[in-house]
Design a protein around this motif. Sequence first.
Motif, PDB file in Angstrom:
ATOM      1  N   VAL A 199      -3.922   5.479 -11.379  1.00 19.08           N
ATOM      2  CA  VAL A 199      -2.698   4.722 -11.619  1.00 19.08           C
ATOM      3  C   VAL A 199      -3.066   3.406 -12.297  1.00 19.08           C
ATOM      4  N   SER A 200      -2.150   2.872 -13.078  1.00 16.89           N
ATOM      5  CA  SER A 200      -2.307   1.514 -13.614  1.00 16.89           C
ATOM      6  C   SER A 200      -1.417   0.605 -12.779  1.00 16.89           C
ATOM      7  N   ILE A 201      -2.014  -0.399 -12.157  1.00 21.65           N
ATOM      8  CA  ILE A 201      -1.244  -1.210 -11.216  1.00 21.65           C
ATOM      9  C   ILE A 201      -1.718  -2.655 -11.212  1.00 21.65           C
ATOM     10  N   ASP A 202      -0.767  -3.560 -11.149  1.00 16.65           N
ATOM     11  CA  ASP A 202      -1.035  -4.990 -11.026  1.00 16.65           C
ATOM     12  C   ASP A 202      -1.025  -5.334  -9.540  1.00 16.65           C
ATOM     13  N   LEU A 203      -2.171  -5.745  -9.020  1.00 19.03           N
ATOM     14  CA  LEU A 203      -2.275  -6.080  -7.596  1.00 19.03           C
ATOM     15  C   LEU A 203      -2.355  -7.587  -7.371  1.00 19.03           C
ATOM     16  N   HIS A 204      -1.784  -8.353  -8.295  1.00 18.60           N
ATOM     17  CA  HIS A 204      -1.815  -9.814  -8.178  1.00 18.60           C
ATOM     18  C   HIS A 204      -1.223 -10.277  -6.851  1.00 18.60           C
ATOM     19  N   ALA A 205      -0.178  -9.596  -6.395  1.00 19.23           N
ATOM     20  CA  ALA A 205       0.504 -10.006  -5.171  1.00 19.23           C
ATOM     21  C   ALA A 205      -0.209  -9.531  -3.920  1.00 19.23           C
ATOM     22  N   GLY A 217       0.188   9.822  -6.018  1.00 18.64           N
ATOM     23  CA  GLY A 217       0.439  11.222  -5.714  1.00 18.64           C
ATOM     24  C   GLY A 217       0.435  11.574  -4.249  1.00 18.64           C
ATOM     25  N   ALA A 218       0.243  10.588  -3.370  1.00 21.33           N
ATOM     26  CA  ALA A 218       0.326  10.847  -1.939  1.00 21.33           C
ATOM     27  C   ALA A 218       1.790  10.764  -1.503  1.00 21.33           C
ATOM     28  N   HIS A 219       2.019  10.874  -0.211  1.00 20.76           N
ATOM     29  CA  HIS A 219       3.392  10.837   0.297  1.00 20.76           C
ATOM     30  C   HIS A 219       3.419   9.962   1.540  1.00 20.76           C
ATOM     31  N   THR A 220       4.293   8.954   1.542  1.00 19.36           N
ATOM     32  CA  THR A 220       4.434   8.096   2.716  1.00 19.36           C
ATOM     33  C   THR A 220       5.852   8.170   3.250  1.00 19.36           C
ATOM     34  N   THR A 221       5.957   8.109   4.573  1.00 14.46           N
ATOM     35  CA  THR A 221       7.266   8.079   5.225  1.00 14.46           C
ATOM     36  C   THR A 221       7.236   7.022   6.320  1.00 14.46           C
ATOM     37  N   TRP A 222       8.375   6.382   6.527  1.00 14.82           N
ATOM     38  CA  TRP A 222       8.508   5.398   7.617  1.00 14.82           C
ATOM     39  C   TRP A 222       9.649   5.838   8.518  1.00 14.82           C
ATOM     40  N   CYS A 223       9.403   5.886   9.804  1.00 13.37           N
ATOM     41  CA  CYS A 223      10.444   6.277  10.751  1.00 13.37           C
ATOM     42  C   CYS A 223      10.180   5.593  12.083  1.00 13.37           C
ATOM     43  N   MET A 249       0.821  -1.207   0.000  1.00 16.93           N
ATOM     44  CA  MET A 249       0.000   0.000   0.000  1.00 16.93           C
ATOM     45  C   MET A 249       0.853   1.254   0.000  1.00 16.93           C
ATOM     46  N   ARG A 250       2.045   1.166   0.548  1.00 18.05           N
ATOM     47  CA  ARG A 250       2.948   2.325   0.524  1.00 18.05           C
ATOM     48  C   ARG A 250       3.249   2.729  -0.918  1.00 18.05           C
ATOM     49  N   GLN A 251       3.568   1.739  -1.750  1.00 10.90           N
ATOM     50  CA  GLN A 251       3.886   2.022  -3.153  1.00 10.90           C
ATOM     51  C   GLN A 251       2.662   2.545  -3.904  1.00 10.90           C
ATOM     52  N   VAL A 252       1.496   1.984  -3.598  1.00 10.52           N
ATOM     53  CA  VAL A 252       0.275   2.424  -4.272  1.00 10.52           C
ATOM     54  C   VAL A 252       0.005   3.888  -3.980  1.00 10.52           C
ATOM     55  N   LEU A 253       0.098   4.268  -2.719  1.00 12.17           N
ATOM     56  CA  LEU A 253      -0.174   5.653  -2.338  1.00 12.17           C
ATOM     57  C   LEU A 253       0.821   6.609  -2.988  1.00 12.17           C
ATOM     58  N   ASP A 254       2.091   6.247  -2.966  1.00  9.04           N
ATOM     59  CA  ASP A 254       3.099   7.107  -3.592  1.00  9.04           C
ATOM     60  C   ASP A 254       2.838   7.243  -5.090  1.00  9.04           C
ATOM     61  N   ALA A 255       2.435   6.136  -5.731  1.00 13.75           N
ATOM     62  CA  ALA A 255       2.179   6.167  -7.171  1.00 13.75           C
ATOM     63  C   ALA A 255       0.975   7.030  -7.514  1.00 13.75           C
ATOM     64  N   THR A 312      -7.935   4.866 -13.196  1.00 12.96           N
ATOM     65  CA  THR A 312      -7.236   3.836 -12.440  1.00 12.96           C
ATOM     66  C   THR A 312      -7.538   2.484 -13.075  1.00 12.96           C
ATOM     67  N   VAL A 313      -6.493   1.757 -13.415  1.00 10.85           N
ATOM     68  CA  VAL A 313      -6.629   0.422 -13.999  1.00 10.85           C
ATOM     69  C   VAL A 313      -5.987  -0.578 -13.044  1.00 10.85           C
ATOM     70  N   ILE A 314      -6.790  -1.482 -12.526  1.00  7.93           N
ATOM     71  CA  ILE A 314      -6.310  -2.532 -11.622  1.00  7.93           C
ATOM     72  C   ILE A 314      -6.338  -3.848 -12.384  1.00  7.93           C
ATOM     73  N   SER A 315      -5.214  -4.544 -12.391  1.00  8.92           N
ATOM     74  CA  SER A 315      -5.121  -5.804 -13.141  1.00  8.92           C
ATOM     75  C   SER A 315      -4.535  -6.912 -12.272  1.00  8.92           C
ATOM     76  N   GLY A 316      -4.564  -8.133 -12.823  1.00  8.63           N
ATOM     77  CA  GLY A 316      -3.957  -9.279 -12.162  1.00  8.63           C
ATOM     78  C   GLY A 316      -4.766  -9.878 -11.035  1.00  8.63           C
ATOM     79  N   VAL A 317      -6.068  -9.569 -10.957  1.00 13.03           N
ATOM     80  CA  VAL A 317      -6.843  -9.988  -9.783  1.00 13.03           C
ATOM     81  C   VAL A 317      -8.124 -10.744 -10.147  1.00 13.03           C
ATOM     82  N   ALA A 318      -8.102 -11.483 -11.225  1.00 11.90           N
ATOM     83  CA  ALA A 318      -9.291 -12.250 -11.612  1.00 11.90           C
ATOM     84  C   ALA A 318      -9.728 -13.201 -10.497  1.00 11.90           C
ATOM     85  N   HIS A 319      -8.768 -13.688  -9.702  1.00 18.75           N
ATOM     86  CA  HIS A 319      -9.078 -14.678  -8.670  1.00 18.75           C
ATOM     87  C   HIS A 319      -9.958 -14.135  -7.550  1.00 18.75           C
TER      88      HIS A 319
END
Length: 409
Positions: free
Chosen positions: A283-289, A262-268, A254-260, A308-315
Amino acid sequence: MCALPGSKSESNRALVLAALADAPSRLSGVLAARDTTLMVGALQALGVTITHNGDDLFVTPPKAFSPAASIDCGLAGNVMRFVPPIAALAPGKSTFVGDERASQRPMSPLVDALRQLGAQCSNDALPFTLSAPEQLTGHKVVINASESSQFISALLLSGARLPHGIHLIHTGDALPSRPHIDMTVKMLRDRGVVVTCSEPTSWQVAPGPIAAIDQRIEPDLTNAAAFLVAGVLSGGSVAVPGWPEHTTQPGDLMRQVLDAMGAHTTWCDGVLTASHQGTLHGVSIDLHAASELVPVVAAMGAVVSGRTVISGVAHIRGHETDRLAAIAAELSSIGVNATETDDGLIIEGTDPARLHPTRVLRSYADHRLAHLAAVLGLVVDGIEVDDISAVSKTMPDFTERWAAMIGQV
């Protein structure tokens, strides 16, 4: 600051491994929700002793598992898939039942595997009765697990207790939610189990003991997704404590999704913060994992600019409900242009002020669809959900935590 309960995926794996271990274990921070309650009940039905002491669970394995007259799986994929291989270690008949929708969730690959190991099953889906022999004789198992990675995890978790271990081979399309298999393998190795992955679709588990270890469960990063998105869409920020620096939980994506988007994530120092920054966009993103994230990502995609295009999730059509159909239907009902594809969704972002809820959004008894409605309700006036109690599956106090977060934001 928004503290979250323990990971469902890690909680149920830890419970299973503690039940299969060679001595008692203490588990801290186990998620208290319907799915874990069902897992505790299922293991107790097979002879495992599980006691509570505050936030800790003490698990004592039996000298030998006993068959169970009736094991209630509810709608929990972990329970209906992780527990039958344990029941196969208990000579006799064990019956598995569940909610009405449970009969529609894929089970045949696991049932096929159990038959290859030497057990008998009365049906290829819930409800079914498993008849276990005095000793399982199978070793090599070949299945198609493309509908759910849980079939692989289920067999790996119990593999060391089989007389000859297990050589498991997946045939078919790419495995979904691969990080969940990585989680299973890591937790097995942490307990001294020898797991060999010679190829991406082949695993061998050597027979032998499973060491008992005390474990603290990580917070549920998938459940965190709705809270992080809420902070971003509100124009503020949300901080989640206890976020591990390194983890096998798919929700970490989810960190990568938010950054992609246009949001901003930080871990500290174990705290992940998500905040609004600039223009949010599709965003166009494969969420299979990490397919559990789809409903929340779809909700965010519905109210930001662009497509927003979400792919890889037919299951995920075989999850608690047909999630692709449900998401498309509920977003369309409030004026979002959302369509299904063969393996995902296409969502046209819309100004929230132009959306018009025409009826109460349906949760389909699915906790993730309730999260979708909650996220939309932050930015679209008049959003209601028909059955918020669906959240009890993984977070019974969701509404209280949500209200507390909104007050902070």
